[in-house]
Motif scaffolding. Structure first.
Motif, PDB file in Angstrom:
ATOM      1  N   GLN A 198     -33.058   9.543   8.723  1.00 29.34           N
ATOM      2  CA  GLN A 198     -33.701   8.248   8.508  1.00 29.34           C
ATOM      3  C   GLN A 198     -34.801   8.004   9.531  1.00 29.34           C
ATOM      4  OE1 GLN A 198     -30.457   5.487   8.557  1.00 29.34           O
ATOM      5  NE2 GLN A 198     -30.007   5.734   6.387  1.00 29.34           N
ATOM      6  N   GLU A 199     -34.548   8.358  10.781  1.00 33.02           N
ATOM      7  CA  GLU A 199     -35.563   8.180  11.822  1.00 33.02           C
ATOM      8  C   GLU A 199     -36.762   9.082  11.574  1.00 33.02           C
ATOM      9  OE1 GLU A 199     -33.678   8.733  15.584  1.00 33.02           O
ATOM     10  OE2 GLU A 199     -32.379   6.978  15.316  1.00 33.02           O
ATOM     11  N   ARG A 200     -36.517  10.323  11.129  1.00 38.74           N
ATOM     12  CA  ARG A 200     -37.633  11.219  10.809  1.00 38.74           C
ATOM     13  C   ARG A 200     -38.472  10.650   9.676  1.00 38.74           C
ATOM     14  NH1 ARG A 200     -33.949  15.356  11.905  1.00 38.74           N
ATOM     15  NH2 ARG A 200     -33.303  15.461   9.741  1.00 38.74           N
ATOM     16  N   LEU A 201     -37.808  10.110   8.665  1.00 41.66           N
ATOM     17  CA  LEU A 201     -38.524   9.522   7.536  1.00 41.66           C
ATOM     18  C   LEU A 201     -39.341   8.312   7.992  1.00 41.66           C
ATOM     19  CD1 LEU A 201     -39.056   9.532   4.506  1.00 41.66           C
ATOM     20  CD2 LEU A 201     -37.028   8.119   4.219  1.00 41.66           C
ATOM     21  N   ALA A 202     -38.760   7.478   8.837  1.00 46.05           N
ATOM     22  CA  ALA A 202     -39.484   6.307   9.334  1.00 46.05           C
ATOM     23  C   ALA A 202     -40.711   6.726  10.153  1.00 46.05           C
ATOM     24  CB  ALA A 202     -38.556   5.438  10.185  1.00 46.05           C
ATOM     25  N   ARG A 203     -40.560   7.758  10.977  1.00 41.36           N
ATOM     26  CA  ARG A 203     -41.708   8.249  11.759  1.00 41.36           C
ATOM     27  C   ARG A 203     -42.796   8.797  10.845  1.00 41.36           C
ATOM     28  NH1 ARG A 203     -37.753  10.403  15.283  1.00 41.36           N
ATOM     29  NH2 ARG A 203     -38.073  12.454  14.368  1.00 41.36           N
ATOM     30  N   GLU A 204     -42.380   9.506   9.800  1.00 38.24           N
ATOM     31  CA  GLU A 204     -43.347  10.068   8.866  1.00 38.24           C
ATOM     32  C   GLU A 204     -44.107   8.964   8.130  1.00 38.24           C
ATOM     33  OE1 GLU A 204     -43.215  12.799   4.843  1.00 38.24           O
ATOM     34  OE2 GLU A 204     -41.674  13.085   6.371  1.00 38.24           O
ATOM     35  N   VAL A 205     -43.407   7.916   7.729  1.00 35.65           N
ATOM     36  CA  VAL A 205     -44.054   6.792   7.048  1.00 35.65           C
ATOM     37  C   VAL A 205     -45.032   6.102   7.985  1.00 35.65           C
ATOM     38  CG1 VAL A 205     -43.621   4.496   6.086  1.00 35.65           C
ATOM     39  CG2 VAL A 205     -42.232   6.434   5.361  1.00 35.65           C
ATOM     40  N   ALA A 206     -44.622   5.887   9.228  1.00 33.82           N
ATOM     41  CA  ALA A 206     -45.505   5.248  10.198  1.00 33.82           C
ATOM     42  C   ALA A 206     -46.729   6.117  10.466  1.00 33.82           C
ATOM     43  CB  ALA A 206     -44.749   4.982  11.501  1.00 33.82           C
ATOM     44  N   ARG A 207     -46.524   7.424  10.579  1.00 34.55           N
ATOM     45  CA  ARG A 207     -47.641   8.347  10.818  1.00 34.55           C
ATOM     46  C   ARG A 207     -48.616   8.308   9.641  1.00 34.55           C
ATOM     47  NH1 ARG A 207     -44.868  13.070  11.326  1.00 34.55           N
ATOM     48  NH2 ARG A 207     -44.187  12.387  13.364  1.00 34.55           N
ATOM     49  N   GLY A 208     -48.085   8.248   8.433  1.00 39.50           N
ATOM     50  CA  GLY A 208     -48.945   8.176   7.250  1.00 39.50           C
ATOM     51  C   GLY A 208     -49.740   6.880   7.208  1.00 39.50           C
ATOM     52  N   GLY A 209     -49.107   5.780   7.586  1.00 38.91           N
ATOM     53  CA  GLY A 209     -49.814   4.495   7.627  1.00 38.91           C
ATOM     54  C   GLY A 209     -50.932   4.503   8.656  1.00 38.91           C
ATOM     55  N   ARG A 210     -50.641   5.082   9.826  1.00 40.33           N
ATOM     56  CA  ARG A 210     -51.681   5.171  10.858  1.00 40.33           C
ATOM     57  C   ARG A 210     -52.845   6.028  10.387  1.00 40.33           C
ATOM     58  NH1 ARG A 210     -47.279   5.523  14.477  1.00 40.33           N
ATOM     59  NH2 ARG A 210     -47.467   7.774  14.520  1.00 40.33           N
ATOM     60  N   ALA A 211     -52.539   7.125   9.716  1.00 41.19           N
ATOM     61  CA  ALA A 211     -53.600   8.005   9.223  1.00 41.19           C
ATOM     62  C   ALA A 211     -54.448   7.291   8.172  1.00 41.19           C
ATOM     63  CB  ALA A 211     -52.992   9.280   8.639  1.00 41.19           C
ATOM     64  N   ALA A 212     -53.813   6.516   7.320  1.00 38.13           N
ATOM     65  CA  ALA A 212     -54.558   5.773   6.294  1.00 38.13           C
ATOM     66  C   ALA A 212     -55.461   4.720   6.937  1.00 38.13           C
ATOM     67  CB  ALA A 212     -53.588   5.119   5.312  1.00 38.13           C
ATOM     68  N   ARG A 213     -54.942   4.010   7.932  1.00 35.54           N
ATOM     69  CA  ARG A 213     -55.767   3.008   8.623  1.00 35.54           C
ATOM     70  C   ARG A 213     -56.928   3.669   9.358  1.00 35.54           C
ATOM     71  NH1 ARG A 213     -50.733   0.823   9.663  1.00 35.54           N
ATOM     72  NH2 ARG A 213     -50.674   1.703  11.754  1.00 35.54           N
ATOM     73  N   ARG A 214     -56.652   4.828   9.976  1.00 34.76           N
ATOM     74  CA  ARG A 214     -57.699   5.562  10.691  1.00 34.76           C
ATOM     75  C   ARG A 214     -58.788   6.012   9.711  1.00 34.76           C
ATOM     76  NH1 ARG A 214     -54.672   9.641  12.740  1.00 34.76           N
ATOM     77  NH2 ARG A 214     -53.522   8.132  13.957  1.00 34.76           N
ATOM     78  N   ALA A 215     -58.394   6.489   8.534  1.00 33.79           N
ATOM     79  CA  ALA A 215     -59.365   6.939   7.540  1.00 33.79           C
ATOM     80  C   ALA A 215     -60.192   5.760   7.023  1.00 33.79           C
ATOM     81  CB  ALA A 215     -58.649   7.629   6.384  1.00 33.79           C
ATOM     82  N   ALA A 216     -59.538   4.623   6.811  1.00 35.74           N
ATOM     83  CA  ALA A 216     -60.270   3.437   6.341  1.00 35.74           C
ATOM     84  C   ALA A 216     -61.253   2.964   7.405  1.00 35.74           C
ATOM     85  CB  ALA A 216     -59.286   2.329   5.975  1.00 35.74           C
ATOM     86  N   ALA A 217     -60.854   3.000   8.662  1.00 36.38           N
ATOM     87  CA  ALA A 217     -61.748   2.593   9.744  1.00 36.38           C
ATOM     88  C   ALA A 217     -62.920   3.554   9.862  1.00 36.38           C
ATOM     89  CB  ALA A 217     -60.981   2.520  11.059  1.00 36.38           C
ATOM     90  N   ALA A 218     -62.681   4.835   9.633  1.00 35.05           N
ATOM     91  CA  ALA A 218     -63.764   5.820   9.706  1.00 35.05           C
ATOM     92  C   ALA A 218     -64.779   5.577   8.594  1.00 35.05           C
ATOM     93  CB  ALA A 218     -63.196   7.227   9.614  1.00 35.05           C
ATOM     94  N   LEU A 219     -64.299   5.165   7.421  1.00 36.71           N
ATOM     95  CA  LEU A 219     -65.223   4.872   6.331  1.00 36.71           C
ATOM     96  C   LEU A 219     -66.044   3.625   6.622  1.00 36.71           C
ATOM     97  CD1 LEU A 219     -63.060   5.611   3.164  1.00 36.71           C
ATOM     98  CD2 LEU A 219     -64.976   6.935   4.081  1.00 36.71           C
ATOM     99  N   ARG A 220     -65.402   2.634   7.237  1.00 36.31           N
ATOM    100  CA  ARG A 220     -66.124   1.396   7.564  1.00 36.31           C
ATOM    101  C   ARG A 220     -67.171   1.628   8.637  1.00 36.31           C
ATOM    102  NH1 ARG A 220     -61.019  -1.036   7.341  1.00 36.31           N
ATOM    103  NH2 ARG A 220     -60.905  -0.961   9.598  1.00 36.31           N
ATOM    104  N   SER A 221     -66.890   2.487   9.581  1.00 39.86           N
ATOM    105  CA  SER A 221     -67.817   2.701  10.683  1.00 39.86           C
ATOM    106  C   SER A 221     -68.644   3.965  10.486  1.00 39.86           C
ATOM    107  CB  SER A 221     -67.049   2.766  12.004  1.00 39.86           C
ATOM    108  OG  SER A 221     -66.237   3.917  12.025  1.00 39.86           O
TER     109      SER A 221
END
Length: 63
Positions: free
Chosen positions: A20-43
């Motif tokens: 469960q902890e591994r899954l939670a870390r993976e979900v959080a990592r995916g969310g961070r990557a998505a936010r990072r990609a969206a920020a890269a597109l904006r800037s």
């Protein structure tokens, strides 16, 4: 035999918690990557405004 059963149950519980902890870390990592990609597109360089203003700080005022 009772202690062995308790040990096996505890081991199974720890494995479930770890999964469960591994899954939670993976979900959080995916969310961070998505936010990072969206920020890269904006800037992106095409979206930046180009001004002639200097970027440095102003000098402090003299007394």
């Amino acid at each position: 035999m009772y202690e062995l059963d308790l040990l096996r149950m505890r081991s199974a519980e720890l494995r479930r918690e770890a999964a469960q902890e591994r899954l939670a870390r993976e979900v959080a990592r995916g969310g961070r990557a998505a936010r990072r990609a969206a920020a890269a597109l904006r800037s992106a360089p095409e979206a930046e405004t180009h001004t002639d203003r200097p970027r440095g700080h102003r000098l402090p005022r003299t007394a």
